[in-house]
Design an enzyme around this catalytic site. Sequence first.
Site, short mmCIF file in Angstrom:
data_model
loop_
_atom_site.label_atom_id
_atom_site.label_comp_id
_atom_site.label_asym_id
_atom_site.label_seq_id
_atom_site.Cartn_x
_atom_site.Cartn_y
_atom_site.Cartn_z
N CYS A 116 -54.67 38.11 -44.01
CA CYS A 116 -53.67 37.13 -44.31
C CYS A 116 -53.94 35.85 -43.92
CB CYS A 116 -52.30 37.53 -43.88
SG CYS A 116 -51.60 39.28 -44.22
N ARG A 154 -49.58 43.37 -50.54
CA ARG A 154 -49.98 41.94 -50.94
C ARG A 154 -49.51 41.87 -52.72
NH1 ARG A 154 -52.93 40.19 -47.00
NH2 ARG A 154 -54.18 41.87 -45.84
#
Length: 225
Positions: A53, A135
């Site tokens: 991330c 995601r």
Amino acid sequence: MTEETKVFQMPLIGDKAPAFTALTTNGKVNFPEDYKGKWVIFFSHPSDFTPVCTTEFMVLASMADEFKELNTELLGLSVDSLYSHIAWVRKIEELEWNGMNKVKIPFSVIADLNMKVSNKYGMLQPNVSSTQAVRAVFIIDPLGIIRAIIYYPLTTGRNFDEIKRLILALQKADNDHCSTPAGWTPGEDVIIPTATTCEEAEKRMDPSEGEYTLDWFLRFRKDKV
């Protein structure tokens, strides 16, 4: 209905983007009202202070101006707290990686501790994790309609160059009433709408300036410069 059998219906392409109000690192947001007239890349990430991330945020920050030129805003989300988001964003802005030097994170990150927004968008998928958002990427147009949805596993960072290409292709299709072929990039030929009658199919076989036909169902147009 038991917790084990509870099912959340995720929105689909062509649906209105589910509305919500939430706190973010840049203040309160009313979505999609606050983004009316703009394209939005609404994306979720599993958790703050995670390595994949962090690299994604750095790349997105470095591309923020490119997306703004396309009338496109960025909006992130995870199920962590607002304070965790703030601490993580501040740390990211100190890092250097892959030629990116202490980038500034300009976009808002939603705090979704109660998971209400994540559930509305199908970002929580129990077979992977019941406490982390996968995601997900939702491309939402200026009218608040979902135009594309992409899901990545927790282990794989997203390709934001491809997501930018997708925005460009959607905008091209809207502006020029066309489709884009595999791997299309700006400046390449586009596909005109398929014939829907025998008469039209026959006409499609005739040569025309700026257009060419491979067969009645596959006709290309030179891109407008």
